[in-house]
Design a protein around this motif. Sequence first.
Motif, short mmCIF file in Angstrom:
data_model
loop_
_atom_site.label_atom_id
_atom_site.label_comp_id
_atom_site.label_asym_id
_atom_site.label_seq_id
_atom_site.Cartn_x
_atom_site.Cartn_y
_atom_site.Cartn_z
N ALA A 114 0.82 -1.22 0.00
CA ALA A 114 0.00 0.00 0.00
C ALA A 114 0.85 1.27 0.00
CB ALA A 114 -0.95 0.00 1.20
N GLY A 115 1.96 1.26 0.71
CA GLY A 115 2.82 2.45 0.75
C GLY A 115 3.39 2.79 -0.61
N GLU A 116 3.85 1.76 -1.32
CA GLU A 116 4.41 1.97 -2.66
C GLU A 116 3.31 2.40 -3.63
OE1 GLU A 116 5.08 -0.52 -0.64
OE2 GLU A 116 7.25 -0.45 -0.39
N ALA A 117 2.12 1.80 -3.48
CA ALA A 117 0.99 2.19 -4.33
C ALA A 117 0.63 3.65 -4.11
CB ALA A 117 -0.22 1.29 -4.05
N SER A 118 0.59 4.04 -2.86
CA SER A 118 0.27 5.43 -2.52
C SER A 118 1.32 6.40 -3.08
CB SER A 118 0.16 5.58 -1.00
OG SER A 118 -0.15 6.90 -0.66
N ALA A 119 2.59 6.00 -2.99
CA ALA A 119 3.66 6.85 -3.52
C ALA A 119 3.47 7.10 -5.01
CB ALA A 119 5.02 6.22 -3.25
N LEU A 120 3.09 6.07 -5.76
CA LEU A 120 2.86 6.27 -7.20
C LEU A 120 1.62 7.11 -7.46
CD1 LEU A 120 3.78 2.81 -8.78
CD2 LEU A 120 5.17 4.88 -8.62
N ARG A 121 0.55 6.85 -6.71
CA ARG A 121 -0.68 7.64 -6.89
C ARG A 121 -0.45 9.12 -6.62
NH1 ARG A 121 -3.14 3.16 -4.26
NH2 ARG A 121 -4.39 2.02 -5.76
N ASN A 122 0.46 9.43 -5.69
CA ASN A 122 0.69 10.81 -5.28
C ASN A 122 1.72 11.54 -6.13
OD1 ASN A 122 -1.22 10.70 -3.21
ND2 ASN A 122 0.25 9.82 -1.80
N LEU A 123 2.26 10.89 -7.14
CA LEU A 123 3.19 11.56 -8.03
C LEU A 123 2.48 12.68 -8.79
CD1 LEU A 123 5.05 8.53 -9.64
CD2 LEU A 123 6.05 10.25 -8.12
N ALA A 124 3.27 13.66 -9.21
CA ALA A 124 2.72 14.70 -10.09
C ALA A 124 2.30 14.03 -11.39
CB ALA A 124 3.77 15.77 -10.36
N PRO A 125 1.27 14.53 -12.06
CA PRO A 125 0.87 13.95 -13.35
C PRO A 125 2.05 13.91 -14.32
CG PRO A 125 -0.77 15.52 -12.59
CD PRO A 125 0.41 15.64 -11.65
N VAL A 126 2.12 12.81 -15.07
CA VAL A 126 3.19 12.64 -16.06
C VAL A 126 2.76 13.37 -17.33
CG1 VAL A 126 4.52 10.98 -17.41
CG2 VAL A 126 3.85 10.43 -15.05
N THR A 127 3.47 14.47 -17.60
CA THR A 127 3.11 15.31 -18.74
C THR A 127 4.28 15.63 -19.64
OG1 THR A 127 3.45 17.30 -17.40
CG2 THR A 127 1.20 16.42 -17.49
N ASP A 128 5.48 15.24 -19.23
CA ASP A 128 6.68 15.54 -20.02
C ASP A 128 7.82 14.64 -19.57
OD1 ASP A 128 7.61 16.63 -17.58
OD2 ASP A 128 7.02 18.66 -18.16
N SER A 129 9.00 14.85 -20.15
CA SER A 129 10.16 14.00 -19.83
C SER A 129 10.58 14.12 -18.38
CB SER A 129 11.33 14.36 -20.74
OG SER A 129 11.01 14.09 -22.08
N ALA A 130 10.51 15.30 -17.81
CA ALA A 130 10.94 15.49 -16.42
C ALA A 130 10.03 14.74 -15.45
CB ALA A 130 10.97 16.98 -16.07
N THR A 131 8.72 14.84 -15.63
CA THR A 131 7.81 14.13 -14.73
C THR A 131 7.85 12.63 -15.00
OG1 THR A 131 5.96 14.68 -16.21
CG2 THR A 131 6.26 16.09 -14.28
N ALA A 132 8.16 12.24 -16.23
CA ALA A 132 8.31 10.81 -16.53
C ALA A 132 9.54 10.25 -15.84
CB ALA A 132 8.40 10.60 -18.04
N GLU A 133 10.62 11.02 -15.76
CA GLU A 133 11.83 10.57 -15.07
C GLU A 133 11.57 10.43 -13.57
OE1 GLU A 133 15.72 9.32 -14.22
OE2 GLU A 133 14.45 9.20 -15.98
N ALA A 134 10.86 11.37 -12.98
CA ALA A 134 10.51 11.26 -11.55
C ALA A 134 9.67 10.01 -11.32
CB ALA A 134 9.77 12.51 -11.09
#
Length: 172
Positions: A114-134
Motif C-alpha cells: 500500500a505504501g508503494e501504491a500510494s507513492a505512485l498515486r501521489n506523483l505529479a501527473p506525467v506530462t513531459d520528460s521530467a515528470t516521466a523521469e521522476a
Amino acid sequence: MISLDVATITLAKGQHETCEDGMCLFEAYNQITRREQTDACPPGVSPVLHIYGMRLNDVLPDDRRQELKRYLPNGTDVLAGTAGDGLDGVRAWMALDWLIRVYAPAWLDLAGLAGEASALRNLAPVTDSATAEAARLAGAAARAAAWDAAGAAAGDAAWDAAGAAHAPSDAH
C-alpha cells in the motif's frame, strides 16, 4: 456505415474471426464503419487512441468493457478525425500517466504494498520528460519492493513445502 445497433453489441476480450465469435472495441468499430472484421486502426483514428483502446478492451472485466461502447459510432463518432490532429503526444503522456498512477498502484495494492501504491498515486501527473523521469525513479523503488515481497513469499512457500516433505508420517 452499416446499420448495427450498438446497444445489442457485447464487447469481448481478444481478437475474433467472425462477428458471431465476438467483437472487441475496434472490431465493432470497423464493422460499423467499414464492414470489415478487423481490429486494425481505422482510417482517421489516432494510432495512440487505437492502441490504448485495444489494450483497455482486453484488460477490463466484461461488465466494465461494455462502457467502451460509448466510443463506437452511433450517430456521432468521437474517434473519427483524431489521426494527425496534433494531440498524440499529449495522449501518449496521458496513457503513461494512467499506467503509472492508476494501473501499477492497483497491482501494488493487491500485493499488499500500500505504501508503494500510494507513492505512485501521489506523483505529479506525467506530462513531459521530467515528470516521466521522476515517475521512473519512483517506479524503480516500487518494483524493488515488489520483488523483495515476491522473493520473501517464494522463500516462505519453499520452506513450508520442504518442511511438509520432511515431516514425520503418521501412517506406519
